[in-house]
Design a protein around this motif. Structure first.
Motif, short mmCIF file in Angstrom:
data_model
loop_
_atom_site.label_atom_id
_atom_site.label_comp_id
_atom_site.label_asym_id
_atom_site.label_seq_id
_atom_site.Cartn_x
_atom_site.Cartn_y
_atom_site.Cartn_z
N PHE A 140 0.80 -1.23 0.00
CA PHE A 140 0.00 0.00 0.00
C PHE A 140 0.84 1.28 0.00
O PHE A 140 0.29 2.36 -0.22
CB PHE A 140 -0.95 0.01 1.20
CG PHE A 140 -1.96 -1.11 1.17
CD1 PHE A 140 -2.62 -1.46 0.00
CD2 PHE A 140 -2.24 -1.84 2.31
CE1 PHE A 140 -3.54 -2.49 -0.04
CE2 PHE A 140 -3.17 -2.88 2.29
CZ PHE A 140 -3.82 -3.21 1.11
N MET A 141 2.14 1.17 0.27
CA MET A 141 2.99 2.37 0.30
C MET A 141 4.46 1.97 0.26
O MET A 141 4.80 0.82 0.59
CB MET A 141 2.72 3.20 1.56
CG MET A 141 2.98 2.44 2.84
SD MET A 141 2.78 3.44 4.33
CE MET A 141 4.40 4.22 4.41
N HIS A 261 -4.41 0.11 7.62
CA HIS A 261 -3.32 0.61 6.77
C HIS A 261 -3.81 0.91 5.36
O HIS A 261 -3.47 1.95 4.77
CB HIS A 261 -2.19 -0.42 6.74
CG HIS A 261 -0.97 0.05 6.01
ND1 HIS A 261 0.00 -0.81 5.55
CD2 HIS A 261 -0.57 1.31 5.63
CE1 HIS A 261 0.94 -0.11 4.94
NE2 HIS A 261 0.62 1.16 4.97
N ARG A 262 -4.62 0.04 4.84
CA ARG A 262 -5.17 0.24 3.50
C ARG A 262 -6.00 1.52 3.44
O ARG A 262 -5.88 2.32 2.50
CB ARG A 262 -6.02 -0.96 3.09
CG ARG A 262 -6.62 -0.85 1.69
CD ARG A 262 -7.55 -2.01 1.41
NE ARG A 262 -8.15 -1.90 0.10
CZ ARG A 262 -9.14 -2.68 -0.35
NH1 ARG A 262 -9.61 -3.64 0.45
NH2 ARG A 262 -9.62 -2.51 -1.55
N SER A 265 -3.75 4.73 3.90
CA SER A 265 -2.89 5.00 2.74
C SER A 265 -3.64 5.65 1.59
O SER A 265 -3.01 6.18 0.66
CB SER A 265 -2.22 3.71 2.28
OG SER A 265 -3.17 2.81 1.74
N HIS A 270 1.76 9.63 1.02
CA HIS A 270 2.72 8.58 1.37
C HIS A 270 3.97 9.13 2.03
O HIS A 270 4.58 8.46 2.87
CB HIS A 270 3.08 7.78 0.12
CG HIS A 270 1.99 6.86 -0.31
ND1 HIS A 270 2.10 6.03 -1.41
CD2 HIS A 270 0.75 6.62 0.22
CE1 HIS A 270 0.98 5.33 -1.55
NE2 HIS A 270 0.16 5.67 -0.58
N LEU A 273 3.22 9.31 5.62
CA LEU A 273 3.15 7.95 6.18
C LEU A 273 4.54 7.35 6.32
O LEU A 273 4.82 6.63 7.28
CB LEU A 273 2.28 7.07 5.29
CG LEU A 273 0.77 7.35 5.31
CD1 LEU A 273 0.06 6.44 4.31
CD2 LEU A 273 0.20 7.15 6.71
#
Length: 283
Positions: A140-141, A261-262, A265, A270, A273
């Motif tokens: 996801f990142m 988290h999904r 994100s 990002h 994050l």
């Protein structure tokens, strides 16, 4: 002949998928594919199943072994009901400290092998078949100190989502499975171990093992990620993923942490994050 094909079937999450699919009544054979044959043979003795469990030793980073799988399909002409691509591995630490050969093998196994196994299997799948691509919440990142691994899983997630749209009209369901840390597999201890596996060809590549470089830095993988709070268990992840696959879900986040988290994100840049991750991983 109705079959399931599971890569990375010698340990960890792959074993849990073997156990779950072995309980089904609609399969004739389960092809267990991994580099290490002995653990798969031992697993066969432990499982009672209406299907024949068939261990097949293959190193999916090697093109000739991918071709061996193609030949096996051409000979057997099976009806593939389930394809579960679990094979993969990761390495924690700075990119500059990881040998190029290890990075190459990570891309070959996590990306190319999963894609090749899927492409070769598709002609033998029909309506009602399922494909599970085991990705990671790392997809996801970008993640520093887990950079190439996260990048490979991002590739696999994107590939899986495109396949889901393409194959949905044919009734073939594709699910990208994106779990958080899993505490009872080989991934964490081997990805953290700074001195284990000096030669990538001696590692159990099918079991998400990680490889250390020949001259690792003392500040590398040891301190890359210190703790793994609220980690999942492989049995839970496999059960959740199978349920989502049967429901036709395109992306499965089997747990609270990966689901959170999904979501996060999608809305937080990002870069921010990644700054937060840089703090959290050191705690």
């Amino acid at each position: 002949m109705r079959i399931a094909v599971i890569t990375g079937a010698s340990s960890g999450l792959g074993v849990q998928f073997v156990r779950r699919l072995a309980m089904r009544q609609d399969l004739d054979e389960i092809w267990m594919i991994a580099r290490r044959l002995d653990p798969m043979k031992a697993l066969v003795k432990k499982i009672s199943s209406p299907a024949v469990l068939r261990p097949v030793s293959m190193d999916l980073t090697l093109e000739e072994h991918i071709e061996n799988y193609q030949k096996l399909l051409e000979e057997e002409k099976p009806d593939i009901r389930w394809l579960v691509n679990c094979a993969g591995f990761g390495k924690m630490g700075l990119n500059e400290e990881i040998p190029r050969k290890v990075l190459d093998d990570m891309v070959l196994l996590n990306c190319k092998a999963a894609m090749d196994m899927t492409q070769l299997s598709l002609p033998y799948m029909r309506r009602g078949s399922h494909i599970l691509e085991i990705c990671s919440t790392a997809a996801f990142m970008p993640l520093n100190d887990l950079g190439v691994y996260a990048a490979t899983k991002s590739f696999l997630l994107s590939y899986s989502r495109s396949l889901h749209v393409e194959l949905y009209p044919k009734g073939i369901m594709v699910t990208a499975v994106c779990p958080y840390w899993i505490k009872d597999t080989e991934f964490i201890p081997k990805a953290k171990n700074i001195s284990m596996y000096s030669d990538s060809k001696t590692m159990p590549a099918d079991s998400k093992a990680a490889v250390a470089g020949p001259r690792p830095s003392a500040s590398g993988a040891k301190t890359a990620i210190r703790h793994f709070p609220l980690a999942s268990r492989s049995k839970t992840v496999a059960a959740w993923a199978m349920r989502d696959a049967l429901l036709g879900v395109s992306v499965s986040t089997p747990g609270i942490m990966c689901s959170l988290h999904r979501l996060v994100s999608k809305f937080i840049p990002h870069r921010l994050l990644m700054l937060a991750w840089d703090v959290i991983r050191r705690l």
